[in-house]
Design a protein around this motif. Sequence first.
Motif, mmCIF file in Angstrom:
data_model
loop_
_atom_site.group_PDB
_atom_site.id
_atom_site.type_symbol
_atom_site.label_atom_id
_atom_site.label_comp_id
_atom_site.label_asym_id
_atom_site.label_seq_id
_atom_site.Cartn_x
_atom_site.Cartn_y
_atom_site.Cartn_z
ATOM 1 N N ALA A 1 0.838 -1.203 0.000
ATOM 2 C CA ALA A 1 0.000 0.000 0.000
ATOM 3 C C ALA A 1 0.865 1.242 0.000
ATOM 4 O O ALA A 1 2.077 1.176 0.241
ATOM 5 C CB ALA A 1 -0.924 -0.002 1.222
ATOM 6 N N ARG B 1 4.394 8.626 7.462
ATOM 7 C CA ARG B 1 3.511 9.289 6.494
ATOM 8 C C ARG B 1 2.157 9.691 7.061
ATOM 9 O O ARG B 1 1.464 10.526 6.496
ATOM 10 C CB ARG B 1 3.312 8.396 5.275
ATOM 11 C CG ARG B 1 4.607 8.208 4.501
ATOM 12 C CD ARG B 1 4.456 7.266 3.353
ATOM 13 N NE ARG B 1 5.688 7.157 2.592
ATOM 14 C CZ ARG B 1 6.620 6.225 2.791
ATOM 15 N NH1 ARG B 1 6.455 5.327 3.749
ATOM 16 N NH2 ARG B 1 7.699 6.207 2.052
ATOM 17 N N SER C 1 -2.788 14.285 3.796
ATOM 18 C CA SER C 1 -2.739 15.560 3.082
ATOM 19 C C SER C 1 -4.146 16.138 3.031
ATOM 20 O O SER C 1 -5.122 15.391 2.923
ATOM 21 C CB SER C 1 -2.234 15.335 1.647
ATOM 22 O OG SER C 1 -2.334 16.539 0.896
ATOM 23 N N GLY D 1 -0.271 12.946 -7.207
ATOM 24 C CA GLY D 1 -0.342 12.510 -5.806
ATOM 25 C C GLY D 1 -1.457 11.490 -5.622
ATOM 26 O O GLY D 1 -1.294 10.467 -4.953
ATOM 27 N N ARG E 1 15.559 2.420 -3.176
ATOM 28 C CA ARG E 1 15.122 1.539 -4.259
ATOM 29 C C ARG E 1 16.146 1.485 -5.372
ATOM 30 O O ARG E 1 16.210 0.514 -6.116
ATOM 31 C CB ARG E 1 13.764 2.014 -4.834
ATOM 32 C CG ARG E 1 12.620 1.869 -3.869
ATOM 33 C CD ARG E 1 11.304 1.798 -4.585
ATOM 34 N NE ARG E 1 10.825 3.064 -5.126
ATOM 35 C CZ ARG E 1 10.175 3.989 -4.419
ATOM 36 N NH1 ARG E 1 9.952 3.800 -3.139
ATOM 37 N NH2 ARG E 1 9.762 5.098 -4.985
HETATM 38 C C1 HXC Z 1 1.075 16.108 -1.089
HETATM 39 C C2 HXC Z 1 2.457 14.481 -1.972
HETATM 40 C C3 HXC Z 1 2.925 14.132 -0.685
HETATM 41 C C4 HXC Z 1 2.391 14.877 0.417
HETATM 42 C C5 HXC Z 1 3.888 12.812 -2.130
HETATM 43 N N1 HXC Z 1 3.081 13.649 -2.825
HETATM 44 N N2 HXC Z 1 3.815 13.095 -0.816
HETATM 45 N N3 HXC Z 1 1.544 15.459 -2.170
HETATM 46 N N4 HXC Z 1 1.479 15.840 0.172
HETATM 47 N N5 HXC Z 1 2.773 14.619 1.671
HETATM 48 C C6 HXC Z 1 2.922 13.709 -4.273
HETATM 49 C C7 HXC Z 1 4.201 14.161 -4.943
HETATM 50 O O1 HXC Z 1 4.354 15.560 -4.872
HETATM 51 C C8 HXC Z 1 3.977 13.686 -6.370
HETATM 52 O O2 HXC Z 1 3.091 14.537 -7.056
HETATM 53 C C9 HXC Z 1 3.240 12.380 -6.150
HETATM 54 O O3 HXC Z 1 2.694 12.427 -4.827
HETATM 55 C C10 HXC Z 1 4.160 11.188 -6.245
HETATM 56 O O4 HXC Z 1 5.201 11.336 -5.301
HETATM 57 P P1 HXC Z 1 6.463 10.373 -5.316
HETATM 58 O O5 HXC Z 1 7.268 10.635 -4.111
HETATM 59 O O6 HXC Z 1 7.164 10.480 -6.637
HETATM 60 O O7 HXC Z 1 5.755 8.950 -5.270
HETATM 61 P P2 HXC Z 1 6.328 7.524 -5.108
HETATM 62 O O8 HXC Z 1 7.802 7.467 -4.973
HETATM 63 O O9 HXC Z 1 5.697 6.735 -6.167
HETATM 64 O O10 HXC Z 1 5.773 7.083 -3.666
HETATM 65 C C11 HXC Z 1 4.495 6.624 -3.466
HETATM 66 C C12 HXC Z 1 3.961 7.166 -2.170
HETATM 67 C C13 HXC Z 1 4.864 6.875 -0.987
HETATM 68 C C14 HXC Z 1 2.576 6.525 -1.985
HETATM 69 C C15 HXC Z 1 3.808 8.689 -2.324
HETATM 70 O O11 HXC Z 1 4.244 7.375 0.191
HETATM 71 C C16 HXC Z 1 5.196 5.436 -0.778
HETATM 72 O O12 HXC Z 1 6.024 4.890 -1.485
HETATM 73 N N6 HXC Z 1 4.601 4.783 0.218
HETATM 74 C C17 HXC Z 1 4.800 3.358 0.517
HETATM 75 C C18 HXC Z 1 4.773 3.077 1.990
HETATM 76 C C19 HXC Z 1 3.602 3.666 2.724
HETATM 77 O O13 HXC Z 1 2.997 4.636 2.263
HETATM 78 N N7 HXC Z 1 3.278 3.123 3.861
HETATM 79 C C20 HXC Z 1 2.121 3.582 4.625
HETATM 80 C C21 HXC Z 1 0.942 2.771 4.319
HETATM 81 S S1 HXC Z 1 -0.284 3.105 5.538
HETATM 82 P P3 HXC Z 1 3.633 15.719 -8.058
HETATM 83 O O14 HXC Z 1 2.383 16.373 -8.535
HETATM 84 O O15 HXC Z 1 4.497 16.606 -7.225
HETATM 85 O O16 HXC Z 1 4.392 15.019 -9.145
HETATM 86 C C22 HXC Z 1 -1.728 2.606 4.886
HETATM 87 C C23 HXC Z 1 -2.997 2.668 5.712
HETATM 88 C C24 HXC Z 1 -2.801 2.798 7.144
HETATM 89 O O17 HXC Z 1 -1.796 2.223 3.794
HETATM 90 C C25 HXC Z 1 -4.112 2.754 7.895
HETATM 91 C C26 HXC Z 1 -3.948 3.103 9.363
HETATM 92 C C27 HXC Z 1 -5.232 3.069 10.139
#
Ligand code: HXC
Length: 300
Positions: A102, A207, A107, A116, A297
């Motif tokens: 996931a 996050r 945000s 995003g 990665r």
């Molecule tokens: C606004 C954001 C942002 C933020 C990223 N973006 N973070 N926008 N606020 N905080 C935007 C970026 O600006 C970009 O858009 C787009 O998202 C893609 O960002 P990347 O960093 O290039 O993405 P990527 O490397 O593909 O990473 C994917 C991800 C990342 C989802 C953003 O968080 C990830 O890899 N996560 C994996 C692990 C994870 O999230 N674990 C938690 C899961 S918890 P622009 O427009 O600038 O190009 C869960 C549920 C929990 O699932 C439930 C609890 C009750």
Amino acid sequence: MDVSKLMFREDLMKDQRILVTGGGTGLGREMAESFLKLGATVYICGRRQNKLDETAADLMGAHGGKVVAHACDIRDADAIHAMVDEIWADGGALTGVVNNAAGNFISRTEDLSVNGFNAIADIVMRGTFYVTLDIGKRLIAEGKKASFLSILTTWVWSGSAFVVPSAMSKTAINAMTQSLATEWGRYGLRFNAIAPGLFPTKGMSARLSPGGSGDNSKNELNPMGRPGEMHELANLATFLMGPGAEYVNGQTIAIDGAGYQANGGTFYSQLQGLGDAEWDMMRQMIKGTNEKDKADRGKA
Ligand code: HXC
């Protein structure tokens, strides 16, 4: 004490072959470990080969058995197909799939870009479907039974402010679970889901509560006063994936200490008072985590 041993026979999952997406870290790793300990062959995939290799080596070092690591981004249907070819070549059909991979970050929705939104929807909704479709087709063609389990959240019932792409995407997978439980039940394929409450993991904390205290021992908003413990989630997953639960199909089971009943389990009350500066700060912290993961990665 190893609590799983109190609940399950040691060879419960002998002869099972289970893929855990996102199995290198967090909840996925915990579930993979539980299946391995009970005799299953476990395949884990994720985006970081180094992290997956480390997890596979750690788990086999601790418990023996077989864990195979595949670097695979589930956003890429061709990469999934190639990985599943390799898994099949390594010993035949899978008996179980845990859709755990996931992505999420908090945000304000008005701060999101289309990219995003897609970053999350492509992993959670599309990627989970690609994995399920690729493996489901093979199982149907071969007449093999299997259990699919997806890791969702209670937001599939309530929605949640400030994590809208995740709430939307996980709700879609809840619909997939219910739909395929009926459509593919006749093939011996069953579909269930778990909706965990707070089970702190590194990826999640970075996050969903960037800059948080790091003290995850308490959870005052929850009726039980604490977050979930990993073995509790792994035990539920093991029950659903193990033999003896075959008639459980089409269900999404919460494991959240009744957080959903008490306060909806969402971010609304925690975050609705934040202002621009606080959101800016959190966005920078989350992006820092994403950049670090991305750099990881790139490593072999
Ligand atoms: C606004 C954001 C942002 C933020 C990223 N973006 N973070 N926008 N606020 N905080 C935007 C970026 O600006 C970009 O858009 C787009 O998202 C893609 O960002 P990347 O960093 O290039 O993405 P990527 O490397 O593909 O990473 C994917 C991800 C990342 C989802 C953003 O968080 C990830 O890899 N996560 C994996 C692990 C994870 O999230 N674990 C938690 C899961 S918890 P622009 O427009 O600038 O190009 C869960 C549920 C929990 O699932 C439930 C609890 C009750």
